[in-house]
Structure formats: structure tokens, C-alpha cells
Design a protein around this motif. Structure first.
Motif, mmCIF file in Angstrom:
data_model
loop_
_atom_site.group_PDB
_atom_site.id
_atom_site.type_symbol
_atom_site.label_atom_id
_atom_site.label_comp_id
_atom_site.label_asym_id
_atom_site.label_seq_id
_atom_site.Cartn_x
_atom_site.Cartn_y
_atom_site.Cartn_z
ATOM 1 N N ALA A 244 0.858 -1.202 0.000
ATOM 2 C CA ALA A 244 0.000 0.000 0.000
ATOM 3 C C ALA A 244 0.883 1.238 0.000
ATOM 4 O O ALA A 244 0.998 1.945 0.997
ATOM 5 N N PRO A 245 1.544 1.504 -1.136
ATOM 6 C CA PRO A 245 2.487 2.641 -1.174
ATOM 7 C C PRO A 245 1.836 3.990 -0.982
ATOM 8 O O PRO A 245 2.529 4.992 -0.768
ATOM 9 N N VAL A 246 0.484 4.052 -1.035
ATOM 10 C CA VAL A 246 -0.203 5.332 -0.866
ATOM 11 C C VAL A 246 -0.068 5.850 0.563
ATOM 12 O O VAL A 246 -0.134 7.052 0.807
ATOM 13 N N PHE A 247 0.154 4.924 1.539
ATOM 14 C CA PHE A 247 0.296 5.356 2.927
ATOM 15 C C PHE A 247 1.736 5.812 3.188
ATOM 16 O O PHE A 247 2.681 5.079 2.893
ATOM 17 N N PRO A 248 1.900 6.996 3.789
ATOM 18 C CA PRO A 248 3.260 7.508 4.057
ATOM 19 C C PRO A 248 3.843 6.889 5.329
ATOM 20 O O PRO A 248 3.926 7.535 6.371
ATOM 21 N N VAL A 249 4.258 5.647 5.263
ATOM 22 C CA VAL A 249 4.758 4.945 6.448
ATOM 23 C C VAL A 249 6.116 5.520 6.870
ATOM 24 O O VAL A 249 6.997 5.728 6.030
ATOM 25 N N VAL A 250 6.261 5.764 8.170
ATOM 26 C CA VAL A 250 7.504 6.335 8.700
ATOM 27 C C VAL A 250 8.526 5.215 8.898
ATOM 28 O O VAL A 250 8.274 4.236 9.610
ATOM 29 N N ARG A 251 9.694 5.363 8.285
ATOM 30 C CA ARG A 251 10.748 4.364 8.446
ATOM 31 C C ARG A 251 12.096 4.986 8.774
ATOM 32 O O ARG A 251 13.049 4.269 9.079
ATOM 33 N N ASP A 252 12.214 6.303 8.706
ATOM 34 C CA ASP A 252 13.526 6.917 8.949
ATOM 35 C C ASP A 252 13.831 6.934 10.443
ATOM 36 O O ASP A 252 12.993 7.299 11.279
ATOM 37 N N LEU A 253 15.039 6.544 10.784
ATOM 38 C CA LEU A 253 15.443 6.392 12.188
ATOM 39 C C LEU A 253 15.399 7.696 12.980
ATOM 40 O O LEU A 253 15.010 7.675 14.150
ATOM 41 N N PRO A 254 15.807 8.853 12.416
ATOM 42 C CA PRO A 254 15.719 10.092 13.219
ATOM 43 C C PRO A 254 14.317 10.383 13.724
ATOM 44 O O PRO A 254 14.155 10.960 14.787
ATOM 45 N N THR A 255 13.291 9.992 12.960
ATOM 46 C CA THR A 255 11.914 10.199 13.416
ATOM 47 C C THR A 255 11.500 9.130 14.427
ATOM 48 O O THR A 255 10.743 9.411 15.362
ATOM 49 N N LEU A 256 12.011 7.916 14.247
ATOM 50 C CA LEU A 256 11.599 6.811 15.115
ATOM 51 C C LEU A 256 12.322 6.819 16.458
ATOM 52 O O LEU A 256 11.767 6.393 17.476
ATOM 53 N N LEU A 257 13.557 7.309 16.478
ATOM 54 C CA LEU A 257 14.366 7.193 17.695
ATOM 55 C C LEU A 257 13.738 7.861 18.925
ATOM 56 O O LEU A 257 13.757 7.270 20.023
ATOM 57 N N PRO A 258 13.172 9.084 18.835
ATOM 58 C CA PRO A 258 12.551 9.674 20.032
ATOM 59 C C PRO A 258 11.436 8.819 20.616
ATOM 60 O O PRO A 258 11.294 8.725 21.842
ATOM 61 N N ILE A 259 10.649 8.184 19.748
ATOM 62 C CA ILE A 259 9.555 7.339 20.242
ATOM 63 C C ILE A 259 10.109 6.085 20.911
ATOM 64 O O ILE A 259 9.668 5.685 21.992
ATOM 65 N N LEU A 260 11.120 5.481 20.299
ATOM 66 C CA LEU A 260 11.718 4.280 20.897
ATOM 67 C C LEU A 260 12.388 4.620 22.225
ATOM 68 O O LEU A 260 12.298 3.861 23.203
ATOM 69 N N ALA A 261 13.036 5.780 22.277
ATOM 70 C CA ALA A 261 13.671 6.206 23.531
ATOM 71 C C ALA A 261 12.614 6.465 24.603
ATOM 72 O O ALA A 261 12.814 6.139 25.785
ATOM 73 N N ALA A 262 11.466 7.033 24.209
ATOM 74 C CA ALA A 262 10.389 7.291 25.179
ATOM 75 C C ALA A 262 9.833 5.983 25.735
ATOM 76 O O ALA A 262 9.546 5.883 26.938
ATOM 77 N N VAL A 263 9.695 4.984 24.883
ATOM 78 C CA VAL A 263 9.191 3.685 25.344
ATOM 79 C C VAL A 263 10.171 3.067 26.353
ATOM 80 O O VAL A 263 9.769 2.579 27.417
ATOM 81 N N GLY A 264 11.460 3.103 26.022
ATOM 82 C CA GLY A 264 12.462 2.563 26.948
ATOM 83 C C GLY A 264 12.489 3.335 28.261
ATOM 84 O O GLY A 264 12.552 2.738 29.351
ATOM 85 N N GLY A 265 12.431 4.652 28.172
ATOM 86 C CA GLY A 265 12.452 5.475 29.386
ATOM 87 C C GLY A 265 11.232 5.236 30.256
ATOM 88 O O GLY A 265 11.338 5.206 31.488
ATOM 89 N N LEU A 266 10.078 5.040 29.624
ATOM 90 C CA LEU A 266 8.863 4.796 30.399
ATOM 91 C C LEU A 266 8.966 3.478 31.170
ATOM 92 O O LEU A 266 8.481 3.377 32.307
ATOM 93 N N GLY A 267 9.601 2.469 30.574
ATOM 94 C CA GLY A 267 9.780 1.207 31.286
ATOM 95 C C GLY A 267 10.580 1.406 32.566
ATOM 96 O O GLY A 267 10.235 0.862 33.626
ATOM 97 N N VAL A 268 11.657 2.172 32.487
ATOM 98 C CA VAL A 268 12.493 2.434 33.670
ATOM 99 C C VAL A 268 11.705 3.236 34.713
ATOM 100 O O VAL A 268 11.756 2.935 35.916
ATOM 101 N N VAL A 269 10.950 4.228 34.247
ATOM 102 C CA VAL A 269 10.167 5.065 35.173
ATOM 103 C C VAL A 269 9.099 4.236 35.886
ATOM 104 O O VAL A 269 8.910 4.352 37.110
ATOM 105 N N ILE A 270 8.390 3.389 35.127
ATOM 106 C CA ILE A 270 7.353 2.549 35.744
ATOM 107 C C ILE A 270 7.973 1.616 36.785
ATOM 108 O O ILE A 270 7.457 1.455 37.893
#
Length: 287
Positions: A244-270
């Protein structure tokens, strides 16, 4: 610190079932949270792309004052951009796609009216703009793809809301699991804790192994969740982009890294605050 770490590891080994259940729940919660955040990122990007493409078209009656209507629609706060396209320009556009359109127009006349084309600030504003423009004198009909736009917005909003609700429930479940695990560990060591209190040990000294246990669980769950989430998302995003190339799926790491870092940080905080709260509460109960 070595003593506290050793006590934390002993407590985890002594309550292996509760520790494993807590670890799995935290990992699944973080995994779901990561997917919801990434889904939301893609939904927002899709909505932004949709907003940039959605166009409200107002067809004018013959003899209508196009420049005046253009000024009026530009005054609407929801309209980001508006242009007036004459019937001849519309015919030129149609001729590019359908070469015989001009031949037919020469025989039967140009069937296309002058048209106002508008882009809205938010896709949700399409209906309101269409309704407002439809009331203007000189406008014969307005089209904005009501079925497609409204249904798409409703679907994407519902998916995003359901994801947030699911993550909220999982976070609550994780906190309850941490509370239960710490409670079981402290209850099993109640006699040891009583002796420590009699010998003058502070609450902080007694709580430290449980806080370290929570931190270990949080860090481990975050590492497991990221180790599963990252390759799974990239694989899924690659497949979506192919089918489905019509959907603009995010794959670039600079955009993904903040979200992945937030998930990891939330685990430590919890893990940290969950164990801190639980150990404080149940230590008070034991005393």
C-alpha cells in the motif's frame, strides 16, 4: 550497594513466578505502547497528507462574480488556499487526461463551469467549509468527497483512541503487578524486616532492594520490548510500503528514535516509581 543488589536478585529468584509475570506484563505493555505510538505517528502523517490533498470544489453558476466569490471564500478562517479556475482552464485540464474532451466541447459547447478550488487547514473542516460556501450567491454545487473524507477521519480517530485506551489499561495492569510482586517479596521477608527495624535499619535501607528490583525489571522489560518492537515495526512498515504505497509509512530512524527512547524510558520510570510506591506502602503495613 552490593548488598542491596544481592538482596534484590535473591528476592527475584525467591518470587520467580511473580517476577516473571511482572516482567512479561511490563514487556507486553511497553510493546503495545510502542506500537500505539508508532501507529499514531503514522496516522498523524496520513492525516497531514490527506489534509494537503483534500480539495473543496465549488461550481459556479453562469454569470456568477468569480473574483468576488474568491474574496469571500478566502475570508473563511478554515480555508488555507483558494483559487478560481475558469471553465476554459478546466477544459484544458480535462483535455490533458481525455484528449477527445476538446473535440466534444467544440461540438456541444464547454460543459464545465467556473470553479473555486479550496484547501482547508484541517481535513475535519471540509464539511463546514462546503456548507458555508454552498450558501454563497452564485454557487451552484459544492463537492468535497464527503464519504471518503469523513469515513477516513472517523476510522483513523477511532483507531488512535482505541490504542490509547488499550495502553492505559495495560499500564494499570503493570502497576498492579508491580505492587503485587513487591508485596509478596516484603511479606516473605517480614520477619527479616522486623529484625532490621529492631536493629535500627532505616526505611530507605529496607526499601532499597525492592527499588533496585523494580529498576532491574523496568530496564529488562524496556530492552526486551525494544528488541522486539524495532525489527517487527520495520518489517511491517516495509510490507505496508510494498502493498500500500499510498500510505506515508515512517521508516527513517531520526523520526523513530525519540519514540523508541520514550518507550524505553517509560519502562524504567514505571519500574522505579512502581516499586518505590509499593515498598513504601507495604512497609508501612508491616510496621
Amino acid at each position: 550497594m552490593t548488598y542491596h543488589l544481592r538482596q534484590a536478585l535473591l528476592a527475584m529468584r525467591g518470587n520467580l513466578t511473580a517476577t516473571f509475570a511482572t516482567l512479561m506484563t511490563m514487556t507486553l505493555t511497553l510493546l503495545m505502547l510502542g506500537f500505539v505510538l508508532l501507529l499514531t505517528l503514522n496516522v498523524n502523517r496520513t492525516l497531514a497528507q490527506l489534509e494537503s490533498q483534500v480539495e473543496v470544489a465549488a461550481f459556479l453558476r453562469e454569470g456568477a462574480d468569480g473574483p468576488l466569490l474568491l474574496t469571500q471564500v478566502r475570508a473563511l478562517p478554515q480555508v488555507r488556499e483558494a483559487t478560481l479556475v475558469t471553465s476554459e482552464q478546466v477544459l484544458d485540464e480535462m483535455t490533458r487526461d481525455y484528449p477527445y474532451a476538446r473535440d466534444a466541447a467544440e461540438l456541444a459547447g464547454n460543459p464545465f463551469p467556473d470553479t473555486l478550488r479550496m484547501r482547508v487547514s484541517r481535513v475535519e473542516d471540509s464539511r463546514a467549509v462546503a456548507r458555508a460556501v454552498g450558501t454563497l450567491a452564485g454557487v451552484e454545487d459544492v463537492e468535497y468527497g464527503a464519504g471518503y473524507v469523513d469515513q477516513t477521519v472517523r476510522t483513523l480517530t477511532a483507531v488512535r483512541g482505541a490504542g490509547y485506551a488499550l495502553v492505559g489499561l495495560l499500564l494499570l495492569g503493570t502497576l498492579f503487578n508491580i505492587l503485587n510482586a513487591v508485596r509478596v517479596a516484603m511479606y516473605a521477608r517480614r520477619q527479616e524486616i522486623s529484625v532490621m527495624r529492631l536493629l535500627g535499619a532505616t526505611r530507605g535501607f529496607i526499601r532499597m532492594p525492592h527499588v533496585i528490583e523494580g529498576l532491574i525489571l523496568g530496564v529488562t522489560a524496556a530492552a526486551l520490548a525494544l528488541a522486539l518492537l524495532t525489527p517487527m515495526y520495520l518489517e511491517l512498515a516495509g510490507r505496508v510500503q510494498v502493498f500500500a504505497p499510498v500510505f506515508p509509512v515512517v521508516r527513517d530512524l531520526p523520526t523513530l528514535l525519540p519514540i523508541l527512547a520514550a518507550v524505553g524510558g517509560l519502562g524504567v520510570v514505571i519500574g522505579f516509581f512502581g516499586s518505590l510506591f509499593a515498598s513504601r506502602r507495604y512497609l508501612r503495613e508491616l510496621e
